[in-house]
Design a protein around this motif. Structure first.
Motif, PDB file in Angstrom:
ATOM      1  N   ALA A 179     -14.064 -44.589 -20.865  1.00  0.00           N
ATOM      2  CA  ALA A 179     -14.393 -43.215 -20.483  1.00  0.00           C
ATOM      3  C   ALA A 179     -13.498 -42.872 -19.296  1.00  0.00           C
ATOM      4  O   ALA A 179     -13.066 -43.756 -18.553  1.00  0.00           O
ATOM      5  N   ALA A 180     -13.223 -41.570 -19.152  1.00  0.00           N
ATOM      6  CA  ALA A 180     -12.240 -41.144 -18.156  1.00  0.00           C
ATOM      7  C   ALA A 180     -12.855 -40.179 -17.150  1.00  0.00           C
ATOM      8  O   ALA A 180     -13.829 -39.467 -17.440  1.00  0.00           O
ATOM      9  N   THR A 181     -12.237 -40.153 -15.967  1.00  0.00           N
ATOM     10  CA  THR A 181     -12.627 -39.241 -14.887  1.00  0.00           C
ATOM     11  C   THR A 181     -11.377 -38.955 -14.049  1.00  0.00           C
ATOM     12  O   THR A 181     -10.317 -39.505 -14.309  1.00  0.00           O
ATOM     13  N   GLN A 192     -12.468 -34.352  -9.335  1.00  0.00           N
ATOM     14  CA  GLN A 192     -13.549 -33.845 -10.167  1.00  0.00           C
ATOM     15  C   GLN A 192     -14.879 -34.554  -9.941  1.00  0.00           C
ATOM     16  O   GLN A 192     -15.921 -34.014 -10.295  1.00  0.00           O
ATOM     17  N   ASN A 220      -3.788 -36.934 -23.982  1.00  0.00           N
ATOM     18  CA  ASN A 220      -5.030 -36.175 -23.876  1.00  0.00           C
ATOM     19  C   ASN A 220      -4.962 -35.105 -24.945  1.00  0.00           C
ATOM     20  O   ASN A 220      -4.013 -34.330 -24.994  1.00  0.00           O
ATOM     21  N   GLU A 276      -7.832 -39.109 -22.922  1.00  0.00           N
ATOM     22  CA  GLU A 276      -8.897 -38.109 -22.820  1.00  0.00           C
ATOM     23  C   GLU A 276      -9.108 -37.451 -24.178  1.00  0.00           C
ATOM     24  O   GLU A 276      -8.144 -37.098 -24.863  1.00  0.00           O
ATOM     25  N   TRP A 291     -13.572 -38.167 -22.547  1.00  0.00           N
ATOM     26  CA  TRP A 291     -13.684 -37.294 -21.375  1.00  0.00           C
ATOM     27  C   TRP A 291     -14.991 -36.549 -21.505  1.00  0.00           C
ATOM     28  O   TRP A 291     -15.123 -35.752 -22.436  1.00  0.00           O
ATOM     29  N   SER A 292     -15.963 -36.788 -20.642  1.00  0.00           N
ATOM     30  CA  SER A 292     -15.845 -37.594 -19.456  1.00  0.00           C
ATOM     31  C   SER A 292     -17.119 -38.418 -19.298  1.00  0.00           C
ATOM     32  O   SER A 292     -18.121 -38.158 -19.958  1.00  0.00           O
ATOM     33  N   ASN A 332     -18.661 -32.770 -14.463  1.00  0.00           N
ATOM     34  CA  ASN A 332     -17.952 -32.782 -13.180  1.00  0.00           C
ATOM     35  C   ASN A 332     -17.324 -31.435 -12.876  1.00  0.00           C
ATOM     36  O   ASN A 332     -17.541 -30.463 -13.605  1.00  0.00           O
ATOM     37  N   GLU A 371     -14.948 -28.846 -13.184  1.00  0.00           N
ATOM     38  CA  GLU A 371     -13.933 -28.551 -14.204  1.00  0.00           C
ATOM     39  C   GLU A 371     -12.948 -27.492 -13.679  1.00  0.00           C
ATOM     40  O   GLU A 371     -12.852 -26.382 -14.181  1.00  0.00           O
ATOM     41  N   GLY A 381     -19.528 -33.991 -19.781  1.00  0.00           N
ATOM     42  CA  GLY A 381     -19.981 -35.366 -19.615  1.00  0.00           C
ATOM     43  C   GLY A 381     -20.741 -35.961 -20.785  1.00  0.00           C
ATOM     44  O   GLY A 381     -21.375 -35.253 -21.564  1.00  0.00           O
TER      45      GLY A 381
END
Ligand code: FCB
Length: 453
Positions: free
Chosen positions: A16-18, A22, A294, A352, A399-400, A404, A406, A416
């Motif tokens: 999972a990405a962040t 953010q 992405n 992503e 993602w994500s 968060n 955006e 999320g």
């Protein structure tokens, strides 16, 4: 529930990405300097509702809890970015040890939990002082970035095995510098192209530094790519789709993988091209270990009767996410096949992919988001079909992890797997969180079964 029949290889990486701005918050703590996003958020009218990343998900203080969530998901890997202004508050020169301490602890805690850190060096939070001195359109910013990469990799290079130099240079260039919808809010095509060239050059410099300070690590870059489809077979529509492909994709892929900018685009932009020096394209095309992509949607493109180069056609027959983005899972599949055919990256990661929906908590407090589950499932099926056709796709990052900040949309858009109540910062795993957890577990089980058979 639908039946997911495709199978990913046993060694496939689930993540999972962040990104720092953010999720982290703590924007004034431990010596962090100002970033262009702090300034942009403080500028009236730039970000919806006047939102900012000052608190965000407070990941800076709550990362321990969020690693618990990652464990519950069964993630192999977590993609996060490092905030340059935490490490070099003045953009260059003095290194702020306290800023690095945070990432040092984060990396150790991830590794201690069996989760591999995939570290993005630049996910858009340029130190404001550098912007004031000319920013990315100025070539000197490359030297500042190199200092930053030196500092980070000298500290973390012994433990981080996957580095992503930049996230989506197209967005930084065009959305941030060409159109001004993102920080730093410039509106100049020439600045956009200069930014793109300097981001690419700084990527090449970073690869050299990472090879030295993080021997054995895999190094790549993340591009936002899509698969533009021509609306009809007409030569005009095909040319329009090719233009969008040049703008979004080839302008970055060609220099990285072929060491040249595409001729058709060069011709169109001849008047506003930045200086390209001898050796620049060799540096940009320094071999990398993987390409990160992405992908969220893929446009349908037609000729523009009003004299423009292209026009995006609204599809009548597809679902849309809360961003208004069309759900086009075959776009990811076609994109992967095309990248493999035209550019042959050693390895590819989807760094992503995901969707925003207007999630709400039900009476029992839970968050039910079947649309997101369906979105993820359909894109994963497209990715799996590409793998079956020989594409070296090695991993996938949703993602994500958390709702968060955006960007220009503030907290309005929720991407999320975990819902955040921004008033209390409570984390509530959504239905898609449990679905992804079970999906990963089933894939692992099936892959292990195949291996044993
Ligand atoms: C990408 C960004 C990421 C996130 C998603 C929705 O363009 O890399 O930070 O905002 O879009």
């Amino acid at each position: 529930m639908s039946q997911f029949t495709e199978l990913f290889p046993a060694e496939f990486v689930w993540g999972a990405a962040t990104a720092s701005y953010q999720i982290e918050g703590a924007s004034n703590e431990d010596g962090r300097g100002e970033s262009v996003w702090d300034r942009f958020c403080a500028t009236p009218g730039k970000v919806r509702n006047g939102d900012s990343g000052a608190v965000a998900c407070d990941f800076y203080h709550r990362y321990h809890d969020d690693i618990t969530l990652m464990r519950e998901l069964g993630l192999d890997a977590f993609r996060f970015s490092i905030a340059w202004p935490r490490v070099l508050p003045e953009g260059k020169g003095r290194v702020n040890a306290a800023g690095l301490d945070f990432y040092d602890k984060l990396v150790d805690e991830l590794l201690g939990n069996g989760i591999a850190p995939y570290v993005t060096l630049f996910h858009w939070d340029t130190p404001q002082v550098l912007e004031d001195a000319g920013g990315w359109p100025a070539r000197e910013t490359i030297d500042a970035f190199a200092e930053y990469v030196e500092a980070v990799s000298a500290r973390l290079g012994d433990r981080v095995a996957h580095w992503i130099t930049h996230n989506e240079p197209w967005v930084v260039s065009w959305v941030g510098h060409g159109w001004g919808h993102h920080a730093p809010g410039r509106q100049s095509d020439a600045d956009a192209l200069a930014t793109a060239h300097h981001l690419l050059l700084s990527h090449g410099r970073a690869v050299e530094i990472l090879r030295r300070n993080s021997p054995g690590a895999q190094v790549g870059i993340t591009l936002n790519l899509d698969n533009p489809y021509a609306a009809t077979e007409s030569p005009e529509d095909i040319a329009a789709a090719r233009w969008v492909d040049g703008l979004h994709n080839r302008w970055f892929l060609d220099p990285l993988f072929r060491g040249s900018y595409p001729d058709d685009m060069l011709e169109a932009w001849a008047e506003i091209m930045p200086e390209v020096r001898d050796g620049d394209l060799e540096l940009i095309s320094t071999p990398i270990d993987f390409l990160g992509i992405n992908n969220y949607t893929s446009p349908l493109v037609a000729a523009d009767d009003n004299g423009g180069r292209s026009r995006i056609v609204r599809r009548a027959d597809v679902d849309r996410t809360d961003m208004g983005w069309e759900v086009v899972p075959e776009g990811l599949q076609d994109l992967l096949l095309r990248l493999h055919r035209d550019y042959q990256p050693e390895a590819i990661y989807v760094t992503e992919n995901g969707a925003a929906y207007p999630d709400v908590r039900g009476h029992d407090g839970s968050v039910n988001d079947p649309e997101r589950q369906a979105y993820l499932e359909s894109y994963l099926a497209g990715a799996a079909r590409a793998v079956a056709q020989g594409v070296p796709l090695r991993g996938y990052f949703a993602w994500s992890l958390l709702d968060n900040f955006e960007w220009a949309w503030g907290y309005w858009k929720r991407f999320g797997l975990t819902y955040i109540d921004f008033a209390t910062l409570e984390r509530v795993p959504k239905g898609s969180f449990y679905w992804y957890r079970d999906f990963i577990a089933k894939q692992r089980l099936r892959a292990a079964g195949e291996a044993a058979a």
